[in-house]
Design a protein around this motif. Structure first.
Motif, PDB file in Angstrom:
ATOM      1  N   TYR A   7      69.931  29.442  33.468  1.00  0.00           N
ATOM      2  CA  TYR A   7      69.490  30.405  34.491  1.00  0.00           C
ATOM      3  C   TYR A   7      68.400  31.348  33.999  1.00  0.00           C
ATOM      4  CZ  TYR A   7      73.288  28.593  37.208  1.00  0.00           C
ATOM      5  OH  TYR A   7      74.100  27.732  37.895  1.00  0.00           O
ATOM      6  N   PHE A   8      68.200  31.438  32.681  1.00  0.00           N
ATOM      7  CA  PHE A   8      67.069  32.221  32.192  1.00  0.00           C
ATOM      8  C   PHE A   8      66.045  31.345  31.487  1.00  0.00           C
ATOM      9  CE2 PHE A   8      70.010  35.637  33.050  1.00  0.00           C
ATOM     10  CZ  PHE A   8      69.167  36.535  33.670  1.00  0.00           C
ATOM     11  N   HIS A   9      66.499  30.189  30.976  1.00  0.00           N
ATOM     12  CA  HIS A   9      65.597  29.283  30.261  1.00  0.00           C
ATOM     13  C   HIS A   9      64.572  28.670  31.229  1.00  0.00           C
ATOM     14  CE1 HIS A   9      64.428  26.163  27.359  1.00  0.00           C
ATOM     15  NE2 HIS A   9      64.619  25.262  28.301  1.00  0.00           N
ATOM     16  N   VAL A  10      65.041  28.071  32.303  1.00  0.00           N
ATOM     17  CA  VAL A  10      64.127  27.390  33.235  1.00  0.00           C
ATOM     18  C   VAL A  10      63.263  28.405  34.012  1.00  0.00           C
ATOM     19  CG1 VAL A  10      63.953  25.751  35.155  1.00  0.00           C
ATOM     20  CG2 VAL A  10      65.648  25.397  33.367  1.00  0.00           C
ATOM     21  N   PRO A  11      63.840  29.490  34.581  1.00  0.00           N
ATOM     22  CA  PRO A  11      62.968  30.463  35.259  1.00  0.00           C
ATOM     23  C   PRO A  11      61.918  31.083  34.327  1.00  0.00           C
ATOM     24  CG  PRO A  11      65.207  30.794  35.965  1.00  0.00           C
ATOM     25  CD  PRO A  11      65.265  29.800  34.843  1.00  0.00           C
ATOM     26  N   SER A  12      62.241  31.232  33.032  1.00  0.00           N
ATOM     27  CA  SER A  12      61.232  31.735  32.093  1.00  0.00           C
ATOM     28  C   SER A  12      60.077  30.756  31.997  1.00  0.00           C
ATOM     29  CB  SER A  12      61.823  31.920  30.686  1.00  0.00           C
ATOM     30  OG  SER A  12      62.751  32.953  30.682  1.00  0.00           O
ATOM     31  N   ALA A  13      60.408  29.463  31.948  1.00  0.00           N
ATOM     32  CA  ALA A  13      59.353  28.444  31.884  1.00  0.00           C
ATOM     33  C   ALA A  13      58.517  28.482  33.166  1.00  0.00           C
ATOM     34  CB  ALA A  13      59.969  27.065  31.694  1.00  0.00           C
ATOM     35  N   TRP A  14      59.176  28.610  34.303  1.00  0.00           N
ATOM     36  CA  TRP A  14      58.441  28.662  35.581  1.00  0.00           C
ATOM     37  C   TRP A  14      57.544  29.901  35.653  1.00  0.00           C
ATOM     38  CZ3 TRP A  14      61.611  26.784  40.433  1.00  0.00           C
ATOM     39  CH2 TRP A  14      62.006  25.456  40.222  1.00  0.00           C
ATOM     40  N   ALA A  15      58.078  31.044  35.206  1.00  0.00           N
ATOM     41  CA  ALA A  15      57.267  32.272  35.195  1.00  0.00           C
ATOM     42  C   ALA A  15      56.088  32.100  34.231  1.00  0.00           C
ATOM     43  CB  ALA A  15      58.125  33.466  34.793  1.00  0.00           C
ATOM     44  N   GLY A  16      56.337  31.436  33.104  1.00  0.00           N
ATOM     45  CA  GLY A  16      55.263  31.166  32.140  1.00  0.00           C
ATOM     46  C   GLY A  16      54.196  30.272  32.740  1.00  0.00           C
ATOM     47  N   PHE A  17      54.617  29.257  33.498  1.00  0.00           N
ATOM     48  CA  PHE A  17      53.655  28.370  34.177  1.00  0.00           C
ATOM     49  C   PHE A  17      52.802  29.179  35.173  1.00  0.00           C
ATOM     50  CE2 PHE A  17      56.529  24.409  33.638  1.00  0.00           C
ATOM     51  CZ  PHE A  17      55.854  24.033  32.495  1.00  0.00           C
ATOM     52  N   VAL A  18      53.460  30.088  35.890  1.00  0.00           N
ATOM     53  CA  VAL A  18      52.718  30.933  36.847  1.00  0.00           C
ATOM     54  C   VAL A  18      51.674  31.760  36.087  1.00  0.00           C
ATOM     55  CG1 VAL A  18      52.906  32.899  38.439  1.00  0.00           C
ATOM     56  CG2 VAL A  18      54.556  31.036  38.587  1.00  0.00           C
TER      57      VAL A  18
ATOM     58  N   VAL B   5      54.569  35.161  25.950  1.00  0.00           N
ATOM     59  CA  VAL B   5      55.850  35.881  25.843  1.00  0.00           C
ATOM     60  C   VAL B   5      56.966  35.087  26.543  1.00  0.00           C
ATOM     61  CG1 VAL B   5      57.099  37.966  26.570  1.00  0.00           C
ATOM     62  CG2 VAL B   5      54.833  38.168  25.584  1.00  0.00           C
ATOM     63  N   PHE B   6      56.679  34.587  27.747  1.00  0.00           N
ATOM     64  CA  PHE B   6      57.716  33.854  28.496  1.00  0.00           C
ATOM     65  C   PHE B   6      58.051  32.522  27.834  1.00  0.00           C
ATOM     66  CE2 PHE B   6      59.111  36.131  32.211  1.00  0.00           C
ATOM     67  CZ  PHE B   6      58.233  37.191  32.238  1.00  0.00           C
ATOM     68  N   PHE B   7      57.055  31.877  27.263  1.00  0.00           N
ATOM     69  CA  PHE B   7      57.361  30.618  26.577  1.00  0.00           C
ATOM     70  C   PHE B   7      58.019  30.863  25.218  1.00  0.00           C
ATOM     71  CE2 PHE B   7      55.438  28.281  29.930  1.00  0.00           C
ATOM     72  CZ  PHE B   7      56.106  27.070  29.861  1.00  0.00           C
ATOM     73  N   THR B   8      57.856  32.046  24.663  1.00  0.00           N
ATOM     74  CA  THR B   8      58.628  32.400  23.459  1.00  0.00           C
ATOM     75  C   THR B   8      60.112  32.418  23.827  1.00  0.00           C
ATOM     76  OG1 THR B   8      56.794  33.719  22.643  1.00  0.00           O
ATOM     77  CG2 THR B   8      58.934  34.151  21.652  1.00  0.00           C
ATOM     78  N   VAL B   9      60.404  32.997  25.005  1.00  0.00           N
ATOM     79  CA  VAL B   9      61.793  33.020  25.494  1.00  0.00           C
ATOM     80  C   VAL B   9      62.304  31.592  25.692  1.00  0.00           C
ATOM     81  CG1 VAL B   9      63.216  33.613  27.507  1.00  0.00           C
ATOM     82  CG2 VAL B   9      61.672  35.314  26.525  1.00  0.00           C
TER      83      VAL B   9
END
Lengths: 53, 250
Positions: free
Chosen positions: B44-55, B88-92
């Motif tokens: 629930y935080f791994h995938v949305p972080s990737a999506w936010a990083g893509f954005v 930062v988001f892809f670091t997460v």
């Protein structure tokens, strides 16, 4: 409650990354703002000292 | 909070509420996954972080193209700000992924297509940020990094499609892949909204930093020019001390 420690570690790390980055950004902005204030002060001093500049 | 940055209280409160709600939904409302159990909730935080990083990388891509077309500095500021957000988001993503992988796969990391292309993506945008520190002239820096920013974005579709192109150990994507239980969608979307909110707040702050840096450079040049006209010594940079004017004035 298998893997609870790993889950907690992951959640803590997520927010630690964002928090540390936010703090670092704040420090960088504060440093630049101080530099900007000093430059403005210096510029004003020069302009006041030399009439017609 | 640093001076010069007005805190957007309303949006900050909204994002804080979203974060609280997302954490609660991910931990307590989302249904338990049958085979993985508790550790699946990292998703629930791994995938949305990737999506936010893509954005964020998408914003960099658009801003790089806009800079190359219009040559307005604001696009360069937006590009670098969003690139830093993406890193930062892809670091997460790269931190939470191995924490999930260890109990599920029995290993922290494997060099399969999805993981490798994600790591390459992170390194590419890190290189973009390092590249900017190596070019002194502001206009040249903006052009070189804009070209690099467009090139780096090519890895984004590759990361997403890597699961179809190659055999990989990584789970299927949420959209167009294996799908997920419909009860998992609301907590998932709430987490994504919370992380997008965090990204917008941080992006705003990072953009302000870039604008401030530009302002410092402009005033520094003006002050140097005024100092040379008035017979003052050049204005020192660094912000750690007040420049001395003793004996400098005519």
């Amino acid at each position: 409650m298998k893997n609870l420690e790993s889950l907690m570690a992951a959640y803590l790390l997520v927010w630690a990354v964002f928090f540390v980055y936010h703090l670092a950004l704040g420090r960088r902005i504060a440093r630049l703002q101080t530099e900007l204030d000093l430059l403005k002060e210096r510029l004003k001093h020069i302009q006041d000292s030399v009439p017609g500049l | 909070m640093a001076r010069g940055v007005k805190t957007p209280w309303l949006s900050t409160l909204l994002v804080a509420a979203l974060i609280g709600g997302a954490g609660y939904a991910a931990l307590f409302l989302a249904p338990a996954e049958r085979t993985m159990g508790l550790i699946q909730r990292i998703f629930y935080f791994h995938v949305p972080s990737a999506w936010a990083g893509f954005v964020a990388f998408g914003i960099t891509f658009v801003a790089c193209i806009a800079y190359l077309v219009k040559r307005a500095p604001k696009w360069d500021w937006l590009a670098v700000s969003a690139a830093e957000m993406g890193v930062v988001f892809f670091t997460v993503v790269l931190v939470t992924g191995p924490i999930w992988a260890k109990p599920v796969w029995g290993i922290w990391w494997t060099w399969d297509a999805r993981l490798t292309s994600t790591f390459v993506l992170w390194v590419l945008y890190l290189s973009y940020l390092v590249l900017r520190t190596l070019v002194g002239d502001a206009e040249r820096r903006a052009v070189v990094s804009a070209v690099f920013g467009v090139f780096a974005f090519l890895d984004v579709p590759l990361v997403y499609l890597s699961i179809w192109f190659w055999r990989t150990q990584h789970p299927q994507p949420v959209i167009g892949g294996g799908g997920m239980d419909r009860h998992m969608w609301p907590p998932f979307l709430l987490c994504w909204a919370a992380l997008l909110g965090v990204m917008v707040l941080l992006l705003r702050q990072r953009y302000r930093l870039e604008a401030l840096r530009h302002e410092v450079q402009e005033i520094s040049l003006t002050a140097d020019f005024a100092a040379s006209q008035g017979g003052f010594s050049p204005v020192p940079r660094g912000g750690s001390r007040v420049p001395s004017l003793k004996g400098a004035a005519r």
